[in-house]
Design an enzyme around this catalytic site. Structure first.
Site, PDB file in Angstrom:
ATOM      1  N   ASP A 201      40.882  34.378  42.786  1.00 43.69           N
ATOM      2  CA  ASP A 201      39.469  34.645  42.573  1.00 43.69           C
ATOM      3  C   ASP A 201      38.908  33.496  41.727  1.00 43.69           C
ATOM      4  O   ASP A 201      39.660  32.732  41.109  1.00 43.69           O
ATOM      5  CB  ASP A 201      39.334  35.983  41.840  1.00 43.69           C
ATOM      6  CG  ASP A 201      37.909  36.292  41.414  1.00 43.69           C
ATOM      7  OD1 ASP A 201      37.011  36.183  42.265  1.00 43.69           O
ATOM      8  OD2 ASP A 201      37.706  36.617  40.238  1.00 43.69           O
TER       9      ASP A 201
ATOM     10  N   ASP B 216      35.142  33.452  39.716  1.00 36.02           N
ATOM     11  CA  ASP B 216      34.391  33.854  38.519  1.00 36.02           C
ATOM     12  C   ASP B 216      35.192  34.849  37.680  1.00 36.02           C
ATOM     13  O   ASP B 216      35.603  35.910  38.159  1.00 36.02           O
ATOM     14  CB  ASP B 216      33.056  34.486  38.907  1.00 36.02           C
ATOM     15  CG  ASP B 216      32.116  33.485  39.548  1.00 36.02           C
ATOM     16  OD1 ASP B 216      32.457  32.290  39.580  1.00 36.02           O
ATOM     17  OD2 ASP B 216      31.046  33.897  40.026  1.00 36.02           O
TER      18      ASP B 216
ATOM     19  N   ASP C  68      40.241  39.319  38.492  1.00 36.96           N
ATOM     20  CA  ASP C  68      39.862  40.059  37.285  1.00 36.96           C
ATOM     21  C   ASP C  68      38.968  41.263  37.540  1.00 36.96           C
ATOM     22  O   ASP C  68      38.712  42.039  36.629  1.00 36.96           O
ATOM     23  CB  ASP C  68      39.120  39.128  36.317  1.00 36.96           C
ATOM     24  CG  ASP C  68      37.712  38.803  36.822  1.00 36.96           C
ATOM     25  OD1 ASP C  68      37.575  38.388  37.995  1.00 36.96           O
ATOM     26  OD2 ASP C  68      36.750  38.982  36.052  1.00 36.96           O
TER      27      ASP C  68
END
Length: 260
Positions: A13, A15, A205
């Site tokens: 991922d 961001d 996250d």
């Protein structure tokens, strides 16, 4: 545990993971990025970002031409000449926005297509130029929800009738075609790979990363800012690591754990 000598693939991922949630910097990960390049380990981006955002980022990271997954799995680019929506028969962005506009008379929400580049910049901390890239969408829409929780449940139900689904990112809700998602996209991408199968390490996250983290061999759940926890369905706890640090520091922590 995997090693750098094995055929590996890192799926990440952006961001809040490889990129800092606030500054979008990846400076703390530079050393690991260099190691991956030295060992010729592919780095596959799997992000809610658009293809327009990912392409220049790939260039800066030195992985131009690598396959990537964009828009939370609604779009896959295999190489510079081949880009597909998932599922293959899903509606394009213009059609998706039209379907959403029909619902705006009953629900209070705003999509990225309703905002200006300056407004998106103010909400995200992106520059106006980068905000413009985030609005160049192909297969999904980003929503700012302004209605009640009760209305949200009804809205979600109506989307299902239109063969659409919702996923929660780090900052916004994303409307996507049913049957798409980071997990589905990654499994499809891996099925297209030739040669010796690679051991996969995934890092993310947010709640929208959970399907991707369930689809890899080793999962790094980076400490995030979302109020919704990352819930994995897998039970092989020895293959899951939860970091103590946020963003690129947590990204490095996860690779340190599994690869050193």
């Amino acid at each position: 545990m995997p090693t750098l000598q094995q055929p590996l693939m890192i799926v990440t991922d952006l961001d809040g993971s490889l990129l800092d949630h606030h500054s979008y910097s990846w400076d703390p990960a530079e050393e690991w990025l260099e190691q991956l390049q030295q060992h010729q380990i592919p780095l596959v981006i799997c992000s809610s970002k658009t293809a327009a955002e990912i392409l220049p980022l790939q260039k800066k990271l030195g992985i131009t031409g690598a396959p990537f997954i964009a828009e939370n799995g609604a779009l896959i680019q295999l190489d510079p000449s081949e880009r597909i929506r998932l599922p293959a028969d899903s509606a394009d962005y213009e059609t998706l926005c039209h379907r959403l506009s029909l619902l705006q008379s009953r629900y209070r929400f705003t999509g990225f297509h309703n905002f200006t580049d300056r407004e998106v910049s103010a909400m995200t901390g992106l520059s106006e130029a980068d905000a413009a890239l985030s609005r160049q969408r192909d297969a999904s829409e980003v929503l700012v929800w302004r209605d009640s929780e009760e209305a949200f449940a009804s809205f979600h139900s109506e989307l299902t009738q239109h063969n659409l689904t919702l996923t929660q990112g780090g900052r916004f809700w994303h409307v996507m075609p049913a049957g798409s998602g980071k997990g589905e996209a990654l499994r499809w991408l891996l099925s297209q790979q030739s040669g010796e199968p690679r051991v996969t390490i995934g890092l993310g996250d947010g709640p929208n990363d959970a399907p991707m983290l369930d689809a890899v061999d080793y999962a790094v759940v980076i400490k995030g800012y979302s109020k919704t926890p990352v819930r994995l369905t897998r039970q092989d706890l020895k293959h899951i690591y939860h970091t103590a640090h946020y963003g690129p520091e947590g990204w490095c922590e996860g690779l340190d754990y599994f690869l050193t």
